[in-house]
Motif scaffolding. Sequence first.
Motif, PDB file in Angstrom:
ATOM      1  N   THR A 127       0.854  -1.179   0.000  1.00  0.00           N
ATOM      2  CA  THR A 127       0.000   0.000   0.000  1.00  0.00           C
ATOM      3  C   THR A 127       0.896   1.238   0.000  1.00  0.00           C
ATOM      4  OG1 THR A 127      -0.077   0.126   2.406  1.00  0.00           O
ATOM      5  CG2 THR A 127      -1.752  -1.227   1.326  1.00  0.00           C
ATOM      6  N   LEU A 128       0.293   2.392  -0.234  1.00  0.00           N
ATOM      7  CA  LEU A 128       1.075   3.618  -0.214  1.00  0.00           C
ATOM      8  C   LEU A 128       1.662   3.863   1.166  1.00  0.00           C
ATOM      9  CD1 LEU A 128       2.037   6.197  -1.571  1.00  0.00           C
ATOM     10  CD2 LEU A 128      -0.120   7.263  -0.935  1.00  0.00           C
ATOM     11  N   LYS A 129       0.926   3.545   2.205  1.00  0.00           N
ATOM     12  CA  LYS A 129       1.427   3.742   3.572  1.00  0.00           C
ATOM     13  C   LYS A 129       2.681   2.929   3.806  1.00  0.00           C
ATOM     14  CE  LYS A 129      -0.011   3.628   8.418  1.00  0.00           C
ATOM     15  NZ  LYS A 129       1.214   3.001   8.910  1.00  0.00           N
ATOM     16  N   GLN A 130       2.688   1.684   3.337  1.00  0.00           N
ATOM     17  CA  GLN A 130       3.878   0.852   3.499  1.00  0.00           C
ATOM     18  C   GLN A 130       5.069   1.452   2.760  1.00  0.00           C
ATOM     19  OE1 GLN A 130       1.305  -2.918   2.646  1.00  0.00           O
ATOM     20  NE2 GLN A 130       3.318  -3.610   3.258  1.00  0.00           N
ATOM     21  N   CYS A 131       4.829   1.920   1.561  1.00  0.00           N
ATOM     22  CA  CYS A 131       5.917   2.493   0.761  1.00  0.00           C
ATOM     23  C   CYS A 131       6.514   3.716   1.459  1.00  0.00           C
ATOM     24  CB  CYS A 131       5.417   2.875  -0.624  1.00  0.00           C
ATOM     25  SG  CYS A 131       4.968   1.468  -1.660  1.00  0.00           S
ATOM     26  N   ILE A 132       5.650   4.587   1.943  1.00  0.00           N
ATOM     27  CA  ILE A 132       6.137   5.818   2.579  1.00  0.00           C
ATOM     28  C   ILE A 132       6.849   5.507   3.887  1.00  0.00           C
ATOM     29  CG2 ILE A 132       5.384   7.950   3.682  1.00  0.00           C
ATOM     30  CD1 ILE A 132       3.250   8.169   1.516  1.00  0.00           C
ATOM     31  N   ASP A 133       6.277   4.638   4.702  1.00  0.00           N
ATOM     32  CA  ASP A 133       6.917   4.281   5.971  1.00  0.00           C
ATOM     33  C   ASP A 133       8.290   3.652   5.739  1.00  0.00           C
ATOM     34  OD1 ASP A 133       4.797   5.260   7.368  1.00  0.00           O
ATOM     35  OD2 ASP A 133       3.872   3.321   7.764  1.00  0.00           O
ATOM     36  N   TYR A 134       8.371   2.803   4.741  1.00  0.00           N
ATOM     37  CA  TYR A 134       9.655   2.155   4.449  1.00  0.00           C
ATOM     38  C   TYR A 134      10.667   3.179   3.945  1.00  0.00           C
ATOM     39  CZ  TYR A 134      12.961  -1.313   2.741  1.00  0.00           C
ATOM     40  OH  TYR A 134      14.096  -2.061   2.538  1.00  0.00           O
ATOM     41  N   ALA A 135      10.227   4.090   3.088  1.00  0.00           N
ATOM     42  CA  ALA A 135      11.131   5.111   2.555  1.00  0.00           C
ATOM     43  C   ALA A 135      11.648   6.020   3.669  1.00  0.00           C
ATOM     44  CB  ALA A 135      10.420   5.932   1.488  1.00  0.00           C
ATOM     45  N   LEU A 136      10.779   6.427   4.575  1.00  0.00           N
ATOM     46  CA  LEU A 136      11.196   7.300   5.674  1.00  0.00           C
ATOM     47  C   LEU A 136      12.158   6.592   6.617  1.00  0.00           C
ATOM     48  CD1 LEU A 136       7.818   9.067   6.570  1.00  0.00           C
ATOM     49  CD2 LEU A 136       9.734   9.976   5.234  1.00  0.00           C
ATOM     50  N   ALA A 137      11.956   5.294   6.799  1.00  0.00           N
ATOM     51  CA  ALA A 137      12.830   4.539   7.713  1.00  0.00           C
ATOM     52  C   ALA A 137      14.208   4.294   7.126  1.00  0.00           C
ATOM     53  CB  ALA A 137      12.169   3.208   8.075  1.00  0.00           C
ATOM     54  N   ASN A 138      14.335   4.344   5.802  1.00  0.00           N
ATOM     55  CA  ASN A 138      15.605   3.993   5.165  1.00  0.00           C
ATOM     56  C   ASN A 138      16.242   5.144   4.385  1.00  0.00           C
ATOM     57  OD1 ASN A 138      15.853   0.798   5.432  1.00  0.00           O
ATOM     58  ND2 ASN A 138      13.712   1.279   5.048  1.00  0.00           N
ATOM     59  N   SER A 139      15.617   6.288   4.376  1.00  0.00           N
ATOM     60  CA  SER A 139      16.141   7.411   3.607  1.00  0.00           C
ATOM     61  C   SER A 139      17.391   7.986   4.261  1.00  0.00           C
ATOM     62  CB  SER A 139      15.072   8.504   3.480  1.00  0.00           C
ATOM     63  OG  SER A 139      15.621   9.673   2.930  1.00  0.00           O
ATOM     64  N   LEU A 140      18.446   8.145   3.486  1.00  0.00           N
ATOM     65  CA  LEU A 140      19.671   8.757   3.986  1.00  0.00           C
ATOM     66  C   LEU A 140      19.464  10.253   4.219  1.00  0.00           C
ATOM     67  CD1 LEU A 140      22.323   6.979   1.725  1.00  0.00           C
ATOM     68  CD2 LEU A 140      21.589   6.377   4.031  1.00  0.00           C
ATOM     69  N   THR A 141      18.603  10.861   3.433  1.00  0.00           N
ATOM     70  CA  THR A 141      18.312  12.282   3.622  1.00  0.00           C
ATOM     71  C   THR A 141      17.632  12.519   4.960  1.00  0.00           C
ATOM     72  OG1 THR A 141      18.044  12.529   1.227  1.00  0.00           O
ATOM     73  CG2 THR A 141      17.175  14.290   2.615  1.00  0.00           C
ATOM     74  N   VAL A 142      16.701  11.644   5.313  1.00  0.00           N
ATOM     75  CA  VAL A 142      16.035  11.762   6.611  1.00  0.00           C
ATOM     76  C   VAL A 142      17.031  11.534   7.743  1.00  0.00           C
ATOM     77  CG1 VAL A 142      14.309  10.714   8.132  1.00  0.00           C
ATOM     78  CG2 VAL A 142      13.757  11.148   5.735  1.00  0.00           C
ATOM     79  N   LYS A 143      17.916  10.564   7.581  1.00  0.00           N
ATOM     80  CA  LYS A 143      18.926  10.311   8.608  1.00  0.00           C
ATOM     81  C   LYS A 143      19.843  11.515   8.788  1.00  0.00           C
ATOM     82  CE  LYS A 143      18.973   5.279   8.040  1.00  0.00           C
ATOM     83  NZ  LYS A 143      19.771   4.087   7.669  1.00  0.00           N
ATOM     84  N   ARG A 144      20.230  12.146   7.680  1.00  0.00           N
ATOM     85  CA  ARG A 144      21.078  13.325   7.778  1.00  0.00           C
ATOM     86  C   ARG A 144      20.359  14.449   8.523  1.00  0.00           C
ATOM     87  NH1 ARG A 144      21.803  13.858   2.887  1.00  0.00           N
ATOM     88  NH2 ARG A 144      23.768  12.730   2.677  1.00  0.00           N
TER      89      ARG A 144
END
Length: 487
Positions: A30-47
């Motif tokens: 689902t879109l929610k899964q995609c967004i949650d996964y992207a936020l958890a693994n994004s290097l930009t978010v980590k930075r």
Amino acid sequence: MKKVSVLILSFFTLPFLASAQVDSLATEWTLKQCIDYALANSLTVKRSTYAVETSEVDYDEAKYSRLPSVNGQVSYGSSWGRGLDPVSNDFVTQQINSSNIGAQASLPLFNGMRIHSAIKQLRTANAAAEQDLAKTKNDITINVATLFINVVFNKELVENAKYQLASSQQQLDRTKKQVAAGSLAKSEELNLDAQVATNEVNLVQQENALALSLLQLKQALQIPASQPFDVEIPAIEPQDVMLTQSRDEVFDIAKQVMPEIKAAEYKVQSSEFAVKAARGNLYPRLSLIGNINTNYSSAASPRRIVDEGRFLYDDSNGDGVADLDAAIGMSNGQPVYTYVQNSHMENYNARRQFEDNIYRTVTLQLSIPIFNSYQARASVRRSVIQREVAKVSAAETAQTLRQDVETAYNNAVASSKSYNANTRQVQAREEAFRMMKQRYEIGAINFVEYQVSENDLYRAKSDLLRAKYDFIFRTKVLDLYQGKSIY
């Protein structure tokens, strides 16, 4: 318009799978899964997260600067030739080994409110960093949502192409029978066979577009291309969304909830406190300083005479006070007793020296800035300029948001009209194709007219799909600006 895509989140409310690791991913997301996964693994978010943690460290440092600073020191050295004994301050000519142990504490009492202003400055800077992190997450969400809706749209087009191919294949089969029966010319079969081939090519092209959009979504999620992956088409219709606010109402709400606006406001506040902190360097500073030190020198005599003599007196009453009759005389009205000397030699080691040489100081220090090469005033001027820059940036952010909201609102209205028009067009094309199909089957029209009608219906359905998701997307953008829940 960068923030637009975040909207799509609102209309996907299906449950989120527990696992976020690639090894255990489900094939349909689902879109929610995609967004949650992207936020958890994004290097930009980590930075951005590390930027928030850095601002927290800076804030803590400012808070603790109100407390005393305490430092200790230990030194050990050796000297040769004629030198000064650090203990006796006598000049000696020998090798001297010396050591010093000390501690110093300093407490700021007043510094022009510089620390107080710096604490507020860094606290608001930390709040701004948190809002920047929220905006970064919004940007990631926008990108993923855009790619997700592109996959959904291409999946719908693939289904549409399959339907068109199946329809033309059925018509080809029927035409072959009619040609075999002699009711239609062979050219009709050949023309229809060519149309089937064209529809097959169209299906392949749509499948390639779908594969590319899936690959782009995988790359955004940092999922290997070989990993089985698909998305789930949301069960939502345009009738489920609607425009309920005016553009001005949407903008008024957006100014209160969008993270970039909050971040800009915090940065302006932080710059105000930075000016106050810089001005604090123009005022006197009052500090309380305490020191304690002791030392040791090898030049000191390793042995010393210790006098443990005592006065002899008579305490006949047992009250701990010498009786006057035990005195050997009087001096200035006070009794004088007999003193018995009892001296002996003892080692004068380092521990004894450290104990005997302890000295303490307490200082109240007032530092008055008179002239410091224009550094303090230059710092004030720079901070004032940065404050004005922050205000300009905040105004630009608000202006950009207004433009984005107005554009999004106009797009939503236009997409609503486009969807309604495309809906009527598809209804008309379906009826026209139904009639053309019946006429073609009885030989009332030729293949060219039939093919044109079928292609018109296919394009109308494709346009309707595009208008459908565009309308949903634009409407959900406005929901995002109003701070509504996206799940």
